[in-house]
Design a protein around this motif. Structure first.
Motif, PDB file in Angstrom:
ATOM      1  N   TYR A 104     -20.656 -17.450  12.669  1.00 44.95           N
ATOM      2  CA  TYR A 104     -19.887 -16.692  11.694  1.00 44.95           C
ATOM      3  C   TYR A 104     -18.622 -16.098  12.308  1.00 44.95           C
ATOM      4  CZ  TYR A 104     -22.425 -17.123   7.378  1.00 44.95           C
ATOM      5  OH  TYR A 104     -22.943 -17.623   6.207  1.00 44.95           O
ATOM      6  N   GLY A 105     -18.550 -16.057  13.619  1.00 50.06           N
ATOM      7  CA  GLY A 105     -17.289 -15.638  14.230  1.00 50.06           C
ATOM      8  C   GLY A 105     -16.175 -16.599  13.886  1.00 50.06           C
ATOM      9  N   THR A 106     -16.460 -17.901  13.979  1.00 50.73           N
ATOM     10  CA  THR A 106     -15.474 -18.936  13.624  1.00 50.73           C
ATOM     11  C   THR A 106     -15.224 -18.973  12.120  1.00 50.73           C
ATOM     12  OG1 THR A 106     -16.192 -20.271  15.514  1.00 50.73           O
ATOM     13  CG2 THR A 106     -14.966 -21.391  13.770  1.00 50.73           C
ATOM     14  N   ILE A 107     -16.305 -18.837  11.345  1.00 47.25           N
ATOM     15  CA  ILE A 107     -16.165 -18.873   9.882  1.00 47.25           C
ATOM     16  C   ILE A 107     -15.281 -17.729   9.401  1.00 47.25           C
ATOM     17  CG2 ILE A 107     -17.422 -18.607   7.708  1.00 47.25           C
ATOM     18  CD1 ILE A 107     -19.791 -20.038   9.073  1.00 47.25           C
ATOM     19  N   ILE A 108     -15.501 -16.545   9.922  1.00 46.81           N
ATOM     20  CA  ILE A 108     -14.719 -15.377   9.504  1.00 46.81           C
ATOM     21  C   ILE A 108     -13.256 -15.534   9.926  1.00 46.81           C
ATOM     22  CG2 ILE A 108     -14.391 -12.914   9.986  1.00 46.81           C
ATOM     23  CD1 ILE A 108     -17.481 -12.706   9.971  1.00 46.81           C
ATOM     24  N   LYS A 109     -13.050 -16.135  11.093  1.00 45.03           N
ATOM     25  CA  LYS A 109     -11.673 -16.382  11.539  1.00 45.03           C
ATOM     26  C   LYS A 109     -10.937 -17.276  10.551  1.00 45.03           C
ATOM     27  CE  LYS A 109      -9.028 -18.089  15.483  1.00 45.03           C
ATOM     28  NZ  LYS A 109      -9.109 -18.695  16.844  1.00 45.03           N
ATOM     29  N   LEU A 110     -11.619 -18.327  10.071  1.00 49.92           N
ATOM     30  CA  LEU A 110     -11.006 -19.215   9.088  1.00 49.92           C
ATOM     31  C   LEU A 110     -10.736 -18.494   7.772  1.00 49.92           C
ATOM     32  CD1 LEU A 110     -13.121 -22.464   9.708  1.00 49.92           C
ATOM     33  CD2 LEU A 110     -10.739 -22.029  10.411  1.00 49.92           C
ATOM     34  N   LYS A 111     -11.664 -17.642   7.345  1.00 52.46           N
ATOM     35  CA  LYS A 111     -11.473 -16.918   6.088  1.00 52.46           C
ATOM     36  C   LYS A 111     -10.321 -15.931   6.193  1.00 52.46           C
ATOM     37  CE  LYS A 111     -14.701 -19.315   4.592  1.00 52.46           C
ATOM     38  NZ  LYS A 111     -14.291 -20.562   3.925  1.00 52.46           N
ATOM     39  N   ARG A 112     -10.153 -15.355   7.363  1.00 54.49           N
ATOM     40  CA  ARG A 112      -9.032 -14.432   7.554  1.00 54.49           C
ATOM     41  C   ARG A 112      -7.699 -15.196   7.518  1.00 54.49           C
ATOM     42  NH1 ARG A 112      -9.955  -9.423   7.992  1.00 54.49           N
ATOM     43  NH2 ARG A 112     -11.917  -8.556   8.793  1.00 54.49           N
ATOM     44  N   GLU A 113      -7.709 -16.422   8.007  1.00 53.94           N
ATOM     45  CA  GLU A 113      -6.494 -17.244   7.911  1.00 53.94           C
ATOM     46  C   GLU A 113      -6.182 -17.559   6.454  1.00 53.94           C
ATOM     47  OE1 GLU A 113      -7.139 -20.628  10.358  1.00 53.94           O
ATOM     48  OE2 GLU A 113      -6.900 -19.517  12.235  1.00 53.94           O
ATOM     49  N   ASP A 114      -7.233 -17.843   5.669  1.00 54.49           N
ATOM     50  CA  ASP A 114      -7.024 -18.074   4.233  1.00 54.49           C
ATOM     51  C   ASP A 114      -6.484 -16.808   3.565  1.00 54.49           C
ATOM     52  OD1 ASP A 114      -7.931 -20.664   4.453  1.00 54.49           O
ATOM     53  OD2 ASP A 114      -9.986 -20.173   3.880  1.00 54.49           O
ATOM     54  N   LEU A 115      -7.031 -15.682   3.941  1.00 53.36           N
ATOM     55  CA  LEU A 115      -6.553 -14.407   3.388  1.00 53.36           C
ATOM     56  C   LEU A 115      -5.092 -14.162   3.771  1.00 53.36           C
ATOM     57  CD1 LEU A 115      -9.608 -12.025   3.975  1.00 53.36           C
ATOM     58  CD2 LEU A 115      -8.504 -12.476   1.766  1.00 53.36           C
ATOM     59  N   LYS A 116      -4.771 -14.468   5.015  1.00 50.63           N
ATOM     60  CA  LYS A 116      -3.403 -14.267   5.488  1.00 50.63           C
ATOM     61  C   LYS A 116      -2.431 -15.155   4.710  1.00 50.63           C
ATOM     62  CE  LYS A 116      -0.601 -14.382   9.682  1.00 50.63           C
ATOM     63  NZ  LYS A 116      -0.582 -14.664  11.142  1.00 50.63           N
ATOM     64  N   ALA A 117      -2.829 -16.411   4.491  1.00 53.21           N
ATOM     65  CA  ALA A 117      -1.961 -17.323   3.725  1.00 53.21           C
ATOM     66  C   ALA A 117      -1.781 -16.837   2.297  1.00 53.21           C
ATOM     67  CB  ALA A 117      -2.568 -18.723   3.734  1.00 53.21           C
ATOM     68  N   THR A 118      -2.862 -16.343   1.713  1.00 55.80           N
ATOM     69  CA  THR A 118      -2.777 -15.835   0.344  1.00 55.80           C
ATOM     70  C   THR A 118      -1.887 -14.602   0.279  1.00 55.80           C
ATOM     71  OG1 THR A 118      -4.998 -16.670  -0.118  1.00 55.80           O
ATOM     72  CG2 THR A 118      -4.128 -14.982  -1.601  1.00 55.80           C
ATOM     73  N   LEU A 119      -2.043 -13.720   1.231  1.00 52.61           N
ATOM     74  CA  LEU A 119      -1.209 -12.516   1.259  1.00 52.61           C
ATOM     75  C   LEU A 119       0.257 -12.865   1.483  1.00 52.61           C
ATOM     76  CD1 LEU A 119      -3.495 -10.098   3.326  1.00 52.61           C
ATOM     77  CD2 LEU A 119      -2.876  -9.878   0.911  1.00 52.61           C
ATOM     78  N   THR A 120       0.504 -13.853   2.320  1.00 53.29           N
ATOM     79  CA  THR A 120       1.891 -14.268   2.569  1.00 53.29           C
ATOM     80  C   THR A 120       2.512 -14.827   1.296  1.00 53.29           C
ATOM     81  OG1 THR A 120       1.367 -14.773   4.883  1.00 53.29           O
ATOM     82  CG2 THR A 120       3.355 -15.787   3.948  1.00 53.29           C
ATOM     83  N   ALA A 121       1.763 -15.669   0.585  1.00 54.74           N
ATOM     84  CA  ALA A 121       2.260 -16.232  -0.667  1.00 54.74           C
ATOM     85  C   ALA A 121       2.459 -15.145  -1.711  1.00 54.74           C
ATOM     86  CB  ALA A 121       1.295 -17.292  -1.180  1.00 54.74           C
ATOM     87  N   ARG A 122       1.547 -14.197  -1.763  1.00 53.65           N
ATOM     88  CA  ARG A 122       1.672 -13.114  -2.735  1.00 53.65           C
ATOM     89  C   ARG A 122       2.888 -12.242  -2.418  1.00 53.65           C
ATOM     90  NH1 ARG A 122       1.032  -8.047  -3.064  1.00 53.65           N
ATOM     91  NH2 ARG A 122       0.347  -7.914  -0.903  1.00 53.65           N
ATOM     92  N   ASN A 123       3.099 -11.955  -1.149  1.00 54.33           N
ATOM     93  CA  ASN A 123       4.262 -11.150  -0.761  1.00 54.33           C
ATOM     94  C   ASN A 123       5.577 -11.869  -1.066  1.00 54.33           C
ATOM     95  OD1 ASN A 123       2.644  -9.055   0.169  1.00 54.33           O
ATOM     96  ND2 ASN A 123       2.597  -9.867   2.271  1.00 54.33           N
ATOM     97  N   ARG A 124       5.566 -13.185  -0.849  1.00 49.28           N
ATOM     98  CA  ARG A 124       6.764 -13.969  -1.159  1.00 49.28           C
ATOM     99  C   ARG A 124       7.036 -13.929  -2.658  1.00 49.28           C
ATOM    100  NH1 ARG A 124       5.171 -18.624   0.403  1.00 49.28           N
ATOM    101  NH2 ARG A 124       5.734 -18.303   2.603  1.00 49.28           N
ATOM    102  N   GLU A 125       5.980 -14.048  -3.442  1.00 46.11           N
ATOM    103  CA  GLU A 125       6.128 -13.980  -4.900  1.00 46.11           C
ATOM    104  C   GLU A 125       6.662 -12.617  -5.334  1.00 46.11           C
ATOM    105  OE1 GLU A 125       3.436 -14.855  -8.895  1.00 46.11           O
ATOM    106  OE2 GLU A 125       2.473 -14.123  -7.037  1.00 46.11           O
ATOM    107  N   ALA A 126       6.096 -11.578  -4.753  1.00 47.83           N
ATOM    108  CA  ALA A 126       6.547 -10.234  -5.095  1.00 47.83           C
ATOM    109  C   ALA A 126       8.001 -10.018  -4.680  1.00 47.83           C
ATOM    110  CB  ALA A 126       5.647  -9.199  -4.420  1.00 47.83           C
ATOM    111  N   LYS A 127       8.373 -10.579  -3.552  1.00 46.09           N
ATOM    112  CA  LYS A 127       9.749 -10.453  -3.072  1.00 46.09           C
ATOM    113  C   LYS A 127      10.723 -11.181  -4.004  1.00 46.09           C
ATOM    114  CE  LYS A 127      12.588 -11.443   0.988  1.00 46.09           C
ATOM    115  NZ  LYS A 127      12.619 -12.006   2.356  1.00 46.09           N
ATOM    116  N   GLN A 128      10.339 -12.395  -4.418  1.00 42.86           N
ATOM    117  CA  GLN A 128      11.193 -13.160  -5.334  1.00 42.86           C
ATOM    118  C   GLN A 128      11.312 -12.470  -6.690  1.00 42.86           C
ATOM    119  OE1 GLN A 128      13.120 -15.734  -4.664  1.00 42.86           O
ATOM    120  NE2 GLN A 128      12.369 -15.776  -2.528  1.00 42.86           N
ATOM    121  N   LEU A 129      10.266 -11.838  -7.123  1.00 44.68           N
ATOM    122  CA  LEU A 129      10.318 -11.103  -8.381  1.00 44.68           C
ATOM    123  C   LEU A 129      11.283  -9.929  -8.279  1.00 44.68           C
ATOM    124  CD1 LEU A 129       9.291 -10.611 -11.255  1.00 44.68           C
ATOM    125  CD2 LEU A 129       7.387  -9.298 -10.254  1.00 44.68           C
ATOM    126  N   SER A 130      11.233  -9.206  -7.191  1.00 44.65           N
ATOM    127  CA  SER A 130      12.144  -8.074  -6.989  1.00 44.65           C
ATOM    128  C   SER A 130      13.584  -8.561  -6.890  1.00 44.65           C
ATOM    129  CB  SER A 130      11.779  -7.317  -5.708  1.00 44.65           C
ATOM    130  OG  SER A 130      10.486  -6.775  -5.809  1.00 44.65           O
TER     131      SER A 130
END
Length: 296
Positions: A104-130
């Motif tokens: 689960y150390g490796t699994i959680i690392k992968l999930k955090r990468e997915d979270l990071k990608a999602t947050l990056t996309a969300r921040n980009r969307e929010a930035k473009q909206l502003s």
């Protein structure tokens, strides 16, 4: 724009829940992994101590009387057999409990990468909206610039939507796998422990019987024989003979005196009978002499 803002809020809530789920698993699975690993190490150390105990029992048994020696050796053999099962327990716990938790150390690392990608996309969307809102405020009549900003926002929204859906799927799978793994890990743990303790009960029963079968009286006789040399019994008989009570010695003396007296009486009687036989022979001889004289 209002609907886009609501979409952003919904995605933010999903991302937050996903992040909390991953963080929760990371924390508690990490603790479980450490504790189970410590449990396995303790079991392995117990196995090592038991091996030392087996060796010492064998060493002690070699110095003891036959029945005790045999009983201790049988006990040690059963106890050694139990350590083989304990070794198997350690190996199974490592493979079926500790290792899946470590994964689960490796699994959680992968999930955090997915979270990071999602947050990056969300921040980009929010930035473009502003940026689009600022462009509309600054250049409300410049359709080209506004259209370009809207296009950038659309691409950012599509990317955020894609990453959010991917996060939803991966978090859903993560949650299903987590529940399944927890069930499997704890089921394996209980099964391994039950198998070991079932065998342990069987072996402990045999070890207990080995000790109970020791013949105390026979070993005590062997021990006593080792204390006294072979000629001790003859000396003991002499001591017993010399240690008779005065009454026993008086009775024995009277018995011997009676035998001597009877022997003396018998001897005297025999002598008297011999004397009588002698007198009769003398009288016969005298009569024969008288007759001879008369004839002459």
């Amino acid at each position: 724009m209002l609907m886009l803002g609501r979409g952003l809020d919904a995605r933010d809530n999903q991302t937050k829940q996903a992040r909390e789920a991953v963080t929760n698993v990371e924390k508690h699975f990490g603790e479980l992994c450490q504790i189970f690993a410590g449990y396995v190490r303790k079991t392995a150390r117990l196995r090592d101590k038991a091996d030392l105990l087996v060796n010492e029992i064998h060493a002690y048994a070699a110095t003891e009387t036959p029945n005790l020696k045999l009983g201790l050796k049988n006990f040690a053999n059963e106890f050694s057999k139990l350590q083989d099962y304990r070794q198997a327990e350690v190996e199974r716990l490592e493979a079926k409990v500790v290792e899946p938790l470590k994964c689960y150390g490796t699994i959680i690392k992968l999930k955090r990468e997915d979270l990071k990608a999602t947050l990056t996309a969300r921040n980009r969307e929010a930035k473009q909206l502003s940026q689009l809102e600022r462009t509309r405020q600054r250049n409300p009549s410049d359709r080209h610039i506004i259209f370009k900003a809207e296009s950038e926002l659309q691409r950012a929204s599509l990317d955020a939507t894609r990453t959010t859906r991917h996060l939803e799927e991966t978090i859903d799978n993560f949650e299903k796998q987590k529940i399944k793994d927890i069930k499997n890990i704890f089921s394996e743990f209980i099964t391994i422990e039950m198998l070991f303790h079932g065998k342990a009960l069987e072996i402990y029963t045999a070890a207990f019987q080995s000790i109970q079968n020791i013949d105390e009286n026979e070993d005590l006789q062997v021990f006593r024989s080792s204390l006294y040399p072979p000629d001790h019994q003859s000396r003991l008989d002499i001591v017993r003979a010399n240690s008779k009570s005065p009454l026993q010695r008086t009775s024995s003396s009277k018995h011997c005196t009676g035998i001597v007296q009877i022997s003396r009486n018998r001897l005297k009687k025999d002598e008297e009978e011999d004397d009588e036989d002698y007198d009769y022979e003398d009288e016969d001889e005298d009569e024969e002499l008288e007759s001879t004289k008369d004839e002459r």
